[in-house]
Design an enzyme around this catalytic site. Structure first.
Site, short mmCIF file in Angstrom:
data_model
loop_
_atom_site.label_atom_id
_atom_site.label_comp_id
_atom_site.label_asym_id
_atom_site.label_seq_id
_atom_site.Cartn_x
_atom_site.Cartn_y
_atom_site.Cartn_z
N ASP A 133 0.84 -1.17 0.03
CA ASP A 133 0.00 -0.10 -0.05
C ASP A 133 0.78 1.21 0.01
O ASP A 133 0.82 2.23 -0.79
CB ASP A 133 -0.71 0.10 1.18
N GLU B 286 -5.14 7.59 0.39
CA GLU B 286 -5.49 6.81 1.64
C GLU B 286 -4.41 6.89 2.75
O GLU B 286 -4.88 7.09 3.86
CB GLU B 286 -6.00 5.31 1.29
N ASP C 113 -6.34 5.44 -4.57
CA ASP C 113 -6.32 4.26 -3.39
C ASP C 113 -5.18 3.40 -4.04
O ASP C 113 -5.15 2.78 -5.00
CB ASP C 113 -7.73 3.55 -3.44
N ILE D 226 -3.84 0.57 -2.85
CA ILE D 226 -4.38 -0.70 -2.96
C ILE D 226 -5.82 -0.57 -2.50
O ILE D 226 -6.08 -0.39 -1.39
CB ILE D 226 -3.49 -1.78 -2.13
N ASP D 227 -6.81 -0.66 -3.28
CA ASP D 227 -8.23 -1.05 -2.70
C ASP D 227 -8.57 -2.37 -2.77
O ASP D 227 -8.04 -3.08 -3.53
CB ASP D 227 -9.03 -0.16 -3.98
N THR E 276 -7.25 -4.32 0.42
CA THR E 276 -6.38 -4.61 0.99
C THR E 276 -6.46 -5.91 1.53
O THR E 276 -5.50 -6.94 1.64
CB THR E 276 -5.72 -3.58 2.07
N HIS F 2 -18.20 -5.14 5.02
CA HIS F 2 -17.95 -4.00 4.47
C HIS F 2 -19.17 -3.50 3.74
O HIS F 2 -19.51 -2.33 3.39
CB HIS F 2 -16.97 -3.77 3.14
N LYS G 69 -14.63 -4.64 -9.07
CA LYS G 69 -16.42 -4.60 -9.10
C LYS G 69 -16.48 -3.77 -10.33
O LYS G 69 -17.46 -3.93 -11.12
CB LYS G 69 -16.84 -4.44 -7.88
N ARG H 196 -23.85 -1.61 -2.87
CA ARG H 196 -22.93 -1.53 -1.76
C ARG H 196 -23.44 -0.63 -0.51
O ARG H 196 -23.94 0.52 -0.63
CB ARG H 196 -21.71 -0.68 -1.97
N ASP I 99 -12.35 5.48 -2.78
CA ASP I 99 -13.06 4.08 -2.91
C ASP I 99 -13.92 4.09 -4.26
O ASP I 99 -14.36 3.05 -4.38
CB ASP I 99 -13.67 3.50 -1.60
N1 LIG Z 1 -16.50 -0.96 7.76
C1 LIG Z 1 -16.45 -0.66 6.45
N2 LIG Z 1 -17.55 -0.57 5.87
C2 LIG Z 1 -17.34 -0.36 4.64
N3 LIG Z 1 -16.36 -0.23 3.93
C3 LIG Z 1 -15.22 -0.44 4.54
C4 LIG Z 1 -15.19 -0.60 5.83
N4 LIG Z 1 -13.86 -0.52 6.21
C5 LIG Z 1 -13.21 -0.44 5.11
N5 LIG Z 1 -14.16 -0.33 4.24
C6 LIG Z 1 -13.52 0.18 2.63
O1 LIG Z 1 -13.90 -1.11 1.78
C7 LIG Z 1 -12.87 -0.92 1.09
C8 LIG Z 1 -12.70 -2.38 0.22
O2 LIG Z 1 -13.73 -2.33 -0.83
P1 LIG Z 1 -14.63 -3.37 -0.78
O3 LIG Z 1 -15.61 -3.17 0.34
O4 LIG Z 1 -15.43 -3.55 -2.17
O5 LIG Z 1 -14.02 -4.72 -0.93
S1 LIG Z 1 -14.09 -5.82 0.02
O6 LIG Z 1 -14.70 -7.08 -0.67
O7 LIG Z 1 -14.82 -5.53 1.27
O8 LIG Z 1 -12.69 -6.45 0.35
C9 LIG Z 1 -11.72 -0.70 1.75
O9 LIG Z 1 -10.84 -0.17 0.84
P2 LIG Z 1 -8.90 -0.43 1.13
O10 LIG Z 1 -9.11 0.10 2.71
O11 LIG Z 1 -8.45 0.45 0.22
O12 LIG Z 1 -8.86 -1.87 1.00
C10 LIG Z 1 -12.23 0.35 2.75
O13 LIG Z 1 -11.98 1.58 2.12
MG LIG Z 2 -10.08 1.22 -0.77
MG LIG Z 3 -6.58 1.01 0.13
MG LIG Z 4 -7.30 0.78 3.46
#
Ligand SMILES: Nc1ncnc2c1ncn2[C@@H]1O[C@H](COP(=O)(O)OS(=O)(=O)O)[C@@H](OP(=O)(O)O)[C@H]1O
Ligand SMILES: [Mg+2]
Ligand SMILES: [Mg+2]
Ligand SMILES: [Mg+2]
Length: 391
Positions: free
Chosen positions: A88, A113, A176, A178-179, A181, A275, A302, A316, A328
């Site tokens: 990341d 991020e 982002d 790494i989206d 992670t 999420h 997605k 979502r 995101d």
């Molecule tokens: N509690 C909660 N609720 C909703 N979303 C959250 C939450 N925590 C994190 N995130 C964010 O979700 C990003 C990951 O994307 P996704 O949710 O589409 O992917 S995943 O299937 O859940 O991994 C993830 O992105 P990254 O942090 O870049 O990985 C977060 O930004």
């Molecule tokens: Mg993300």
């Molecule tokens: Mg990220």
């Molecule tokens: Mg993150």
């Protein structure tokens, strides 16, 4: 790809009285904003797009290297308990360095991020050294000799370039690094997501998805017969959306699935139940008449998959209290809207990227094509009302 095993039963849809409101909202959506944008010339943002593709592809190279040999010591926990890895940070540093080098005349603003806080602590020194090595190795491996060997301080500075707050005036890059992670650590899907905002509107977006197959992950469309993985999606306002193989150069224009029949539509949602509410999306899909099981994958992959018609809907619904961030959704939303889709919040409002790093939405985010959006909005409203009255 992970799919649920339970098939949803088809159910007839009640046509509500808010049909016209929905249509009017769609007309007011991000897509219309794009087509009435002052930045519509297809020549606009060309050098910015080239720089963004280069930066995202290089960052993907670094991430692939780390994912292949991921060590437990490479994964850390942030103050909000979410994971962050050396990749990341390395990806953010690389994108920041490449954008600054490729676009020297820009007043550089990056909303990203990660920040370097934990890496500046005593306990972060080994990690910082490892990140610096990774960034230097990736640059040298690509023959990018313009960068003499970077020091740990150079890397900290590059990461902290991402501290901008964004907003409604001027240009801001949104990253982002790494989206997804959690998906990255699991060995599944993730994306490097980079977008450019101009006066609060997304004008270009790039999604590098190193683990996404070039072939469709949906039910009926094939983009390639190979088992090859690694896709680069990109879009510029008014210019359509395209996909190419990561590391390739042949680009194909992509379009969202144009079905108006929910029975033919499959939907994407987060892999992580924490999420996004899987119960709520299952209820929405059932009301809409979707028969296929959800396709659960991590990250903005997605949006990429949706833009080429692998499925027709993305739902979502984060749990109470979570605030969405612009990184995101910025790149993913333009990739989908330029492919003919629409992104809205659950109340039918267009997404507003002009308010700083948070993306304030009502209840959740829904994405689909123009034909399905009115009935999707009705199904969402019905499911949300049902949920509220059961509390
Ligand atoms: N509690 C909660 N609720 C909703 N979303 C959250 C939450 N925590 C994190 N995130 C964010 O979700 C990003 C990951 O994307 P996704 O949710 O589409 O992917 S995943 O299937 O859940 O991994 C993830 O992105 P990254 O942090 O870049 O990985 C977060 O930004
Ligand atoms: Mg993300
Ligand atoms: Mg990220
Ligand atoms: Mg993150």
């Amino acid at each position: 790809m992970n799919t649920a095993t339970v098939w949803l039963r088809a159910r007839s849809i009640t046509i509500g009285s808010d049909w016209r409101v929905c249509e009017a909202r769609i007309r007011r959506s991000g897509r219309r904003c794009c087509s009435s944008s002052p930045f519509l010339s297809s020549m606009a943002y060309e050098k910015e797009l080239a720089a963004a593709k280069k930066a995202a592809a290089l960052a993907a190279r670094l991430c692939q290297k780390v994912q292949k040999a991921l060590l437990q010591s490479d994964v850390h926990s942030k103050s909000d308990k979410s994971p962050v890895t050396v990749a990341d940070y390395g990806s953010q540093a690389l994108v920041s360095l490449i954008l600054e080098r490729e676009l020297p005349s820009e007043t550089f603003s990056l909303v990203a991020e990660e920040d370097s806080g934990d890496l500046r602590k005593e306990s972060g020194q080994d990690t910082l050294k490892r990140i610096t090595e990774l960034v230097n190795d990736t640059l040298t491996g690509e023959g990018l000799n313009g960068f003499s060997s970077l020091t740990t301080n150079d890397v900290l500075k590059a990461i902290d370039n991402g501290k901008s707050d964004g907003g409604s005036v001027g240009r801001h890059w949104v990253l982002d690094p790494i989206d997804g992670t959690k998906g990255f650590v699991r060995g599944d899907q993730y994306a490097i997501a980079l977008a450019l905002l101009h006066d609060g509107k997304v004008v270009l977006g790039v999604l590098a998805c190193p683990n996404l197959p070039l072939a469709s992950i949906g039910s009926n469309q094939t983009h390639s017969s190979s088992n090859e993985v690694g896709c680069l999606f990109f879009a510029k306002v008014g210019d359509g959306s395209y996909m190419q193989a990561l590391g390739g150069s042949t680009q194909t224009r992509v379009h969202v699935c144009d079905t108006d029949n929910p029975e033919e539509a499959s939907f994407f949602e987060s892999f992580e139940a924490a999420h996004s509410s899987h119960d709520l999306s299952s209820s929405i899909a059932e009301k809409l008449g979707v028969k296929a099981p959800p396709v659960r994958i991590d990250s903005q992959a997605k949006y990429g998959a949706l833009s080429r018609g692998d499925g027709a809907i993305y739902l979502r619904f984060p749990h109470k209290g979570y605030r969405e961030k612009i990184w995101d959704h910025a790149a993913g939303s333009i990739v989908v809207t330029e492919a003919g889709g629409i992104c809205m919040d659950a109340a039918g409002n267009p997404l507003d990227f002009s308010k700083g790093k948070f993306l304030d939405v009502v209840s959740g985010i829904i994405v689909t094509n123009q034909k399905l959006m009115p009935s999707l909005l009705r199904a969402v409203k019905e499911a949300l009302n049902e949920k509220a009255s059961s509390l």
